[in-house]
Design a protein around this motif. Sequence first.
Motif, PDB file in Angstrom:
ATOM      1  N   ARG A 148      -2.793  -5.592   7.864  1.00 28.98           N
ATOM      2  CA  ARG A 148      -3.196  -4.333   7.243  1.00 28.98           C
ATOM      3  C   ARG A 148      -3.170  -3.195   8.260  1.00 28.98           C
ATOM      4  NH1 ARG A 148      -8.040  -5.509   4.555  1.00 28.98           N
ATOM      5  NH2 ARG A 148      -9.108  -5.331   6.534  1.00 28.98           N
ATOM      6  N   ARG A 162      -0.975   0.149   8.059  1.00 27.67           N
ATOM      7  CA  ARG A 162      -1.609   1.473   8.112  1.00 27.67           C
ATOM      8  C   ARG A 162      -0.959   2.348   9.184  1.00 27.67           C
ATOM      9  NH1 ARG A 162      -7.920  -0.203   7.720  1.00 27.67           N
ATOM     10  NH2 ARG A 162      -8.102  -0.181   5.464  1.00 27.67           N
ATOM     11  N   ILE A 164      -1.343   4.861   1.599  1.00 27.05           N
ATOM     12  CA  ILE A 164      -1.382   3.524   1.003  1.00 27.05           C
ATOM     13  C   ILE A 164      -2.636   3.386   0.160  1.00 27.05           C
ATOM     14  CG2 ILE A 164      -0.019   2.412   2.814  1.00 27.05           C
ATOM     15  CD1 ILE A 164      -2.627   1.254   3.929  1.00 27.05           C
ATOM     16  N   ARG A 165      -2.525   2.510  -0.831  1.00 31.14           N
ATOM     17  CA  ARG A 165      -3.645   2.201  -1.720  1.00 31.14           C
ATOM     18  C   ARG A 165      -3.970   0.727  -1.516  1.00 31.14           C
ATOM     19  NH1 ARG A 165      -4.044  -0.008  -7.130  1.00 31.14           N
ATOM     20  NH2 ARG A 165      -1.803  -0.386  -7.166  1.00 31.14           N
ATOM     21  N   GLU A 166      -5.247   0.425  -1.347  1.00 30.78           N
ATOM     22  CA  GLU A 166      -5.670  -0.962  -1.174  1.00 30.78           C
ATOM     23  C   GLU A 166      -6.261  -1.482  -2.475  1.00 30.78           C
ATOM     24  OE1 GLU A 166      -7.752  -1.897   2.464  1.00 30.78           O
ATOM     25  OE2 GLU A 166      -7.000  -0.051   3.388  1.00 30.78           O
ATOM     26  N   PRO A 172      -6.226  -9.700  -0.491  1.00 35.15           N
ATOM     27  CA  PRO A 172      -5.934  -8.310  -0.150  1.00 35.15           C
ATOM     28  C   PRO A 172      -4.477  -7.924  -0.449  1.00 35.15           C
ATOM     29  CG  PRO A 172      -7.035  -9.430   1.677  1.00 35.15           C
ATOM     30  CD  PRO A 172      -6.665 -10.484   0.672  1.00 35.15           C
ATOM     31  N   TRP A 205      -1.778  -4.158  -0.579  1.00 39.46           N
ATOM     32  CA  TRP A 205      -1.626  -2.744  -0.255  1.00 39.46           C
ATOM     33  C   TRP A 205      -0.355  -2.244  -0.900  1.00 39.46           C
ATOM     34  CZ3 TRP A 205      -1.670  -6.729   3.289  1.00 39.46           C
ATOM     35  CH2 TRP A 205      -2.908  -6.996   3.866  1.00 39.46           C
ATOM     36  N   GLU A 206      -0.375  -1.015  -1.311  1.00 43.71           N
ATOM     37  CA  GLU A 206       0.811  -0.400  -1.914  1.00 43.71           C
ATOM     38  C   GLU A 206       1.053   0.938  -1.247  1.00 43.71           C
ATOM     39  OE1 GLU A 206       1.781  -0.321  -6.352  1.00 43.71           O
ATOM     40  OE2 GLU A 206       0.845   1.629  -6.016  1.00 43.71           O
ATOM     41  N   GLU A 207       2.294   1.143  -0.801  1.00 42.60           N
ATOM     42  CA  GLU A 207       2.660   2.443  -0.261  1.00 42.60           C
ATOM     43  C   GLU A 207       2.941   3.378  -1.423  1.00 42.60           C
ATOM     44  OE1 GLU A 207       6.056   2.127   2.269  1.00 42.60           O
ATOM     45  OE2 GLU A 207       4.925   1.161   3.872  1.00 42.60           O
ATOM     46  N   ARG A 233       4.829  -2.993  -2.227  1.00 42.45           N
ATOM     47  CA  ARG A 233       3.513  -3.622  -2.231  1.00 42.45           C
ATOM     48  C   ARG A 233       3.541  -4.779  -1.247  1.00 42.45           C
ATOM     49  NH1 ARG A 233       2.086  -3.984  -8.696  1.00 42.45           N
ATOM     50  NH2 ARG A 233       1.899  -1.730  -8.948  1.00 42.45           N
TER      51      ARG A 233
END
Length: 148
Positions: A72, A76, A86-88, A95, A97-99, A112
Amino acid sequence: MFGQQPPQMPAPTPLKEYSYPPDGFAMKFPYAPDPHTDSIHSDFKVWTVHLSQRASISIRLKVDSQPCDVAREKLRSMAKAQNVSIREFSVSGRPAWEEEEHLSGDSMLLERYVCGVGRYYVLTFGWPASESRPQLGVEIMNSFRLVK
């Protein structure tokens, strides 16, 4: 002109869930993609589905024991360097994450990252920047889930 029928739109391709228990995931696709080794990164296994001539989704799997928090932080810092937010969130309790969707050449990309147990998944959805985001691609991306 007034008596003509409206043009027929092709029927949408129904999505079917395909499960890959040895690879730890299931996902809905319009057809069963054939997994292959990534041509650039040989440590990634890849499934690719083409939605049109220039729109596709790829799922890349890498077996890796790196902890999720390390991955992560790498993401980041890469996103910050490229000025991409990014969205978590979580997928199947793990876990993810999506840019933010962003331009790459003449294509739009939505990526993602999902942290499995001892493995990582990178889902990449690309489509022509001159077109709106295909809803079918969103449905496919949102169908990804982890399985045991």
